[in-house]
Motif scaffolding. Structure first.
Motif, mmCIF file in Angstrom:
data_model
loop_
_atom_site.group_PDB
_atom_site.id
_atom_site.type_symbol
_atom_site.label_atom_id
_atom_site.label_comp_id
_atom_site.label_asym_id
_atom_site.label_seq_id
_atom_site.Cartn_x
_atom_site.Cartn_y
_atom_site.Cartn_z
ATOM 1 N N UNK A 1 0.821 -1.208 0.000
ATOM 2 C CA UNK A 1 0.000 0.000 0.000
ATOM 3 C C UNK A 1 0.857 1.261 0.000
ATOM 4 N N UNK A 2 1.996 1.231 0.669
ATOM 5 C CA UNK A 2 2.868 2.408 0.700
ATOM 6 C C UNK A 2 3.426 2.729 -0.682
ATOM 7 N N UNK A 3 3.479 1.726 -1.551
ATOM 8 C CA UNK A 3 4.012 1.935 -2.890
ATOM 9 C C UNK A 3 2.921 2.181 -3.930
ATOM 10 N N UNK A 4 1.676 2.232 -3.489
ATOM 11 C CA UNK A 4 0.590 2.560 -4.397
ATOM 12 C C UNK A 4 -0.214 1.374 -4.873
ATOM 13 N N UNK A 5 0.126 0.153 -4.461
ATOM 14 C CA UNK A 5 -0.661 -1.009 -4.824
ATOM 15 C C UNK A 5 -1.892 -1.134 -3.952
ATOM 16 N N UNK A 6 -2.863 -1.883 -4.426
ATOM 17 C CA UNK A 6 -4.121 -2.045 -3.692
ATOM 18 C C UNK A 6 -4.430 -3.484 -3.322
ATOM 19 N N UNK A 7 -4.288 -4.399 -4.277
ATOM 20 C CA UNK A 7 -4.799 -5.764 -4.130
ATOM 21 C C UNK A 7 -3.632 -6.739 -4.231
ATOM 22 N N UNK A 8 -3.591 -7.717 -3.319
ATOM 23 C CA UNK A 8 -2.500 -8.681 -3.244
ATOM 24 C C UNK A 8 -2.942 -10.044 -3.744
ATOM 25 N N UNK A 9 -2.249 -10.561 -4.752
ATOM 26 C CA UNK A 9 -2.467 -11.933 -5.210
ATOM 27 C C UNK A 9 -1.535 -12.847 -4.437
ATOM 28 N N UNK A 10 -2.102 -13.782 -3.684
ATOM 29 C CA UNK A 10 -1.300 -14.624 -2.805
ATOM 30 C C UNK A 10 -1.733 -16.080 -2.922
ATOM 31 N N UNK A 11 -0.786 -16.956 -3.235
ATOM 32 C CA UNK A 11 -1.076 -18.390 -3.221
ATOM 33 C C UNK A 11 -1.309 -18.848 -1.786
ATOM 34 N N UNK A 12 -2.352 -19.641 -1.594
ATOM 35 C CA UNK A 12 -2.667 -20.140 -0.253
ATOM 36 C C UNK A 12 -3.486 -21.420 -0.306
ATOM 37 N N UNK A 13 -4.241 -21.621 -1.363
ATOM 38 C CA UNK A 13 -5.262 -22.670 -1.379
ATOM 39 C C UNK A 13 -4.804 -23.985 -1.983
ATOM 40 N N UNK A 14 -3.662 -23.989 -2.665
ATOM 41 C CA UNK A 14 -3.191 -25.226 -3.286
ATOM 42 C C UNK A 14 -2.586 -26.145 -2.229
ATOM 43 N N UNK A 15 -2.948 -27.407 -2.283
ATOM 44 C CA UNK A 15 -2.461 -28.398 -1.333
ATOM 45 C C UNK A 15 -1.477 -29.308 -2.070
ATOM 46 N N UNK A 16 -0.302 -29.473 -1.500
ATOM 47 C CA UNK A 16 0.788 -30.200 -2.170
ATOM 48 C C UNK A 16 0.580 -31.700 -2.051
ATOM 49 N N UNK B 1 -12.797 -5.563 9.799
ATOM 50 C CA UNK B 1 -13.735 -4.513 9.408
ATOM 51 C C UNK B 1 -13.988 -4.513 7.916
ATOM 52 N N UNK B 2 -15.073 -3.855 7.520
ATOM 53 C CA UNK B 2 -15.465 -3.846 6.109
ATOM 54 C C UNK B 2 -14.565 -2.949 5.275
ATOM 55 N N UNK B 3 -14.108 -1.842 5.856
ATOM 56 C CA UNK B 3 -13.243 -0.913 5.132
ATOM 57 C C UNK B 3 -11.788 -1.240 5.408
ATOM 58 N N UNK B 4 -10.944 -1.041 4.422
ATOM 59 C CA UNK B 4 -9.525 -1.365 4.565
ATOM 60 C C UNK B 4 -8.743 -0.144 5.031
ATOM 61 N N UNK B 5 -7.914 -0.354 6.057
ATOM 62 C CA UNK B 5 -7.023 0.710 6.501
ATOM 63 C C UNK B 5 -5.987 0.991 5.413
ATOM 64 N N UNK B 6 -5.318 2.113 5.521
ATOM 65 C CA UNK B 6 -4.377 2.536 4.479
ATOM 66 C C UNK B 6 -3.154 1.635 4.403
ATOM 67 N N UNK C 1 -12.583 8.443 -2.232
ATOM 68 C CA UNK C 1 -12.213 9.577 -1.379
ATOM 69 C C UNK C 1 -10.709 9.827 -1.408
ATOM 70 N N UNK C 2 -9.929 8.727 -1.499
ATOM 71 C CA UNK C 2 -8.463 8.843 -1.441
ATOM 72 C C UNK C 2 -7.875 8.025 -2.594
ATOM 73 N N UNK C 3 -7.983 8.537 -3.813
ATOM 74 C CA UNK C 3 -7.526 7.749 -4.964
ATOM 75 C C UNK C 3 -6.012 7.623 -5.070
ATOM 76 N N UNK C 4 -5.289 8.475 -4.347
ATOM 77 C CA UNK C 4 -3.843 8.483 -4.489
ATOM 78 C C UNK C 4 -3.166 7.899 -3.253
ATOM 79 N N UNK C 5 -1.899 7.613 -3.360
ATOM 80 C CA UNK C 5 -1.185 6.823 -2.360
ATOM 81 C C UNK C 5 -1.045 7.568 -1.048
#
Length: 777
Positions: free
Chosen positions: A172-187, A221-226, A383-387
């Protein structure tokens, strides 16, 4: 209408439309904005067509400028729904130092793109910036964490939650919003190149770590902190069980196997509040996940109540054209199935046509758009479109990465009693292709690292060994191939030393000459790459020269410790049989070499436990511990059991476990440190079903807790039972506590649990259970 439409007098418009009112309920804001959008604008919100690195370029004066490609994309749909990988740096994107965005200018770049997107949007709708965060943000100068398989070896959700929170703050500090993270695959098949992206072979362990990931990255919470980021959990579902361990192949899964093994982590993530999931490449029961309405809508939304976003994997929607006949109908199939956001596909660009042709309903289109918009409102982007410019301390990331690396080091055996290194060891030969490099400690999906960042095993031993210790080095061999010219030098160094540390393993390091598929998977293996997306193995052997080096070093008679750095459990039975000690650290990240050195020197206790069973060879597969409880025969030509079982790991001390006992709605066990050093053990609770409506598995992990004990200390460890731990998938594929009888077994590993003294409980199908005296143990 808004003031931008000159056909309406500004005086006739409300000062603030409801969708721009931050005090209005989210549902109201979403509905109001949706009602103002044209079909073209709606379709634009569901497309994630661009590779983000094509949206900008660095100018000769060092600034960034936007490209014609971005202008064309935003003009196409009068805005932009989402942009993938604006800050992605790796061999596939071609982004590296100094042409890519670093910590100092990523936020400026993100704001430059966002400003352009909003200017092109009639309704001033901001874009989502979607980034890969597989083990840290995949961007230049971001913290690199150990890979998921190493995280699984920590058995420490709390530590991982803190690391995930740090990764979200960096994103978020670098301006990204959404994180793609592997978690659900079972080895379930370690031949699969993406095994490193799994938390392990067990659904319960994966579920607990998935919950930790969601809590750490998203907060509450429903809203995401910065400093929090919505998570897209990958991949839904069953991708870890493809046929032959081949990437993106079919998964021949029965519904019971799917529900018992491959869905619990996803359900845990949904219950924890995950904002999104990614549909997997594989098919389930003949239908690819991205077009599988029974999976994405019937199960995920209708039965589980998931209200978040579903994203398709890269180009997965277009692949559906193989069964629909064309990409227009492929997009319609995916949208109707439950996909909200595509990734690089053409199919979703034709959704307006698909609606007009009656291939998919307008209601399905609106529902998907609403989910995309809702996520943007939850992020506060209107409300806060920028980083939000904050400094995230680099040293904090390094400390967390090192803590995870230290916690994942797993001691498999120490039959020679050589660890930790004692004062009699005055000279150490550090050998092998992994000994002096950090490049192969990092795993797949890693941005290029600056020279000197991190610590190899050689670096760690030279820095931390007692003064006067002679630390020698020889590489010996490469990771791959059969070139052996360096072995004599390694043998000479070992023969002249009190101890040899032989660092072997594999690598997921991509290079600029790697050939890639359109979705970024490696097409042709080059250099020393032996693992990662697209790098599947038929066998589990290391490069043959590594075995020759192992044989030659051990033949010197110098006690030899083998340390494996790897993205899958390679088959190295020679080390198990002949080395004085054997440990694995998976891909432990940049500072993993230092963590390994700390364990070798006794500055840290080995606290890792295996998240997967280690096979003797690929011919044994599968060897996971939680197979069906059937009298399996052995092979005529080989042992059928694993070399090391799930949950296994030694400490520098020893522990004794008393028989478990019931205590209310919990089970307790007394654990004693019977050795001479402080140490940590992971108390593991397994259940074995005796009387049950469906055929049981041999064992099922249902709880664990780490306990740190001083020499001679005894502690009572309590593990709760109840519906969450005693439930099973019934004949109707619903999960519930069913009537029956189960054994509760507490032990240090799955193998030890097979012979542990159990406590037997009878389940009444509700919240109650008893320990019948007449039930034999």
């Amino acid at each position: 209408m808004l003031p931008q439409d000159q056909s309406v007098a500004p005086a006739a418009l409300p000062l603030r439309p409801p969708y721009l009112d931050p005090a209005a309920p989210l549902d109201t804001r979403v509905a109001d904005l949706l009602s103002r959008m044209t079909p073209r604008e709606k379709v634009g919100q569901l497309n994630q067509r661009m590779y983000g690195w094509d949206a900008c370029r660095r100018t000769p004066d060092g600034d960034f400028e936007l490209t014609e490609a971005l202008y064309a994309e935003t003009d196409r749909f009068e805005g932009l729904g989402a942009l993938y990988g604006l800050m992605r740096a790796d061999a596939w994107s071609g982004v590296d130092h100094p042409d890519g965005p670093g910590v100092e200018d990523s936020a400026d770049l993100a704001d430059l793109v966002q400003r352009h997107v909003r200017e092109r949007s009639r309704l001033r709708i901001p874009a989502l910036f979607v980034e890969e965060v597989p083990h840290g943000h995949m961007a230049l100068d971001s913290t690199v964490l150990p890979v998921n398989l190493a995280v699984g070896a920590t058995w420490d959700p709390g530590l991982y939650e803190r690391a995930a929170a740090h990764a979200a703050a960096e994103l978020r500090a670098r301006g990204g919003h959404v994180a793609l993270v592997s978690a659900l695959d079972i080895a379930r098949d370690p031949r699969w190149g993406r095994t490193e992206e799994c938390f392990g072979e067990d659904p319960y362990l994966a579920a607990r770590l998935t919950e930790a990931l969601v809590r750490g990255m998203q907060g509450v919470g429903e809203l995401f902190a910065s400093d929090k980021a919505p998570v897209v959990l990958k991949h839904f579902a069953g991708q870890g069980a493809t046929v032959g361990g081949r990437n993106s192949a079919e998964s021949e899964l029965g519904l019971r196997e799917l529900h018992e093994i491959h869905l619990p982590a996803a359900r845990a993530g949904v219950r924890a509040g995950a904002a999104a999931v990614m549909a997997a490449y594989n098919e389930v029961d003949g239908l690819p996940c991205s077009g599988n309405r029974a999976l994405l809508t019937g199960l995920l939304r209708d039965r589980w109540g998931f209200q978040g976003l579903v994203m398709a994997d890269g180009l997965a929607v277009d692949r559906l054209a193989r069964i629909t006949g064309d990409k227009v109908s492929a997009g319609a199939l995916a949208l109707d199935a439950g996909v909200d956001l595509s990734l690089w596909d053409e199919g979703f660009t034709h959704l307006e046509e698909a609606v007009e042709r009656g291939l998919v309903s307008e209601a399905a289109l609106d529902a998907a758009v609403a989910r995309v918009l809702r996520l943007k409102f939850r992020l506060g982007l209107f409300e806060r479109p920028y980083t939000h410019r904050v400094s995230v301390p680099e040293h904090a990331g390094r400390a967390l990465s090192t803590d995870l690396a230290r916690a994942c080091v797993t001691l498999l055996h120490d039959t020679g009693g050589v660890l930790p290194l004692g004062p009699s060891v005055r000279s150490v030969a550090v050998l092998g292709p992994h000994a002096a490099t950090t490049a192969h400690q990092l795993g797949d999906y890693t941005a290029p690292q600056r020279p000197g960042r991190g610590a190899s095993v050689l670096d760690g031993l030279r820095r931390l060994a007692p003064p006067g210790t002679d630390v020698r080095h020889a590489r010996g061999t490469a990771l791959t191939g059969d070139e052996r010219t360096g072995i004599p030098e390694a043998v000479a160094a070992a023969a002249a030393s009190d101890l040899a540390v032989l660092v072997l393993g594999g690598s997921s390091a991509r290079t600029p000459d790697t050939e890639f598929d359109a979705n970024g998977a490696a097409r042709t293996v080059v250099s020393e790459m032996t693992c990662g997306e697209g790098v599947d193995l038929a066998g589990l052997r290391l490069g043959e020269a590594q075995y020759a080096l192992l044989d030659a070093v051990i033949a010197t008679g110098t006690p030899t410790v083998v340390a494996l750095i790897q993205g899958r459990p390679h088959a190295v039975p020679e080390a198990a049989d002949r080395a004085a000690a054997l440990l694995t650290a998976w891909y432990p990240g940049p500072w993993g070499g230092e963590a390994i050195a700390e364990v070798l020197l006794g500055l840290a206790d080995p606290v890792g436990r295996l998240p997967v069973s280690v096979p003797r060879s690929a011919a044994q597969l599968p060897v996971h511990y939680n197979h069906k409880d059937i009298e399996y025969g052995t092979y005529v030509d080989a042992d059928a059991g694993p070399l090391y079982s799930f949950g296994h790991g030694l400490s520098y001390t020893t522990f004794a476990y008393d028989p478990p006992r019931l205590s209310g709605q919990s089970v307790t066990v007394d654990v004693t440190n019977t050795g001479k050093r402080r140490g940590r053990t992971v108390v593991q609770l397994y259940i074995r079903r005796l009387v049950t409506p469906v055929w049981p598995r041999t064992l099922e992990l249902r709880g664990f807790r780490s306990v740190d004990l001083a020499p001679g200390e005894c502690r009572t460890v309590t593990l709760p039972l109840g519906a969450g731990r005693l439930a099973q998938v019934g004949a109707d594929l619903e999960t519930a506590v069913l009537p029956g009888t189960v054994e509760i077994r507490i032990a240090e590993s799955a193998r030890a649990a097979l012979t542990a003294v159990p406590v037997v409980v009878r389940l009444d199908g509700g919240q109650n259970f008893t320990a019948p005296a007449d039930t034999p143990l």
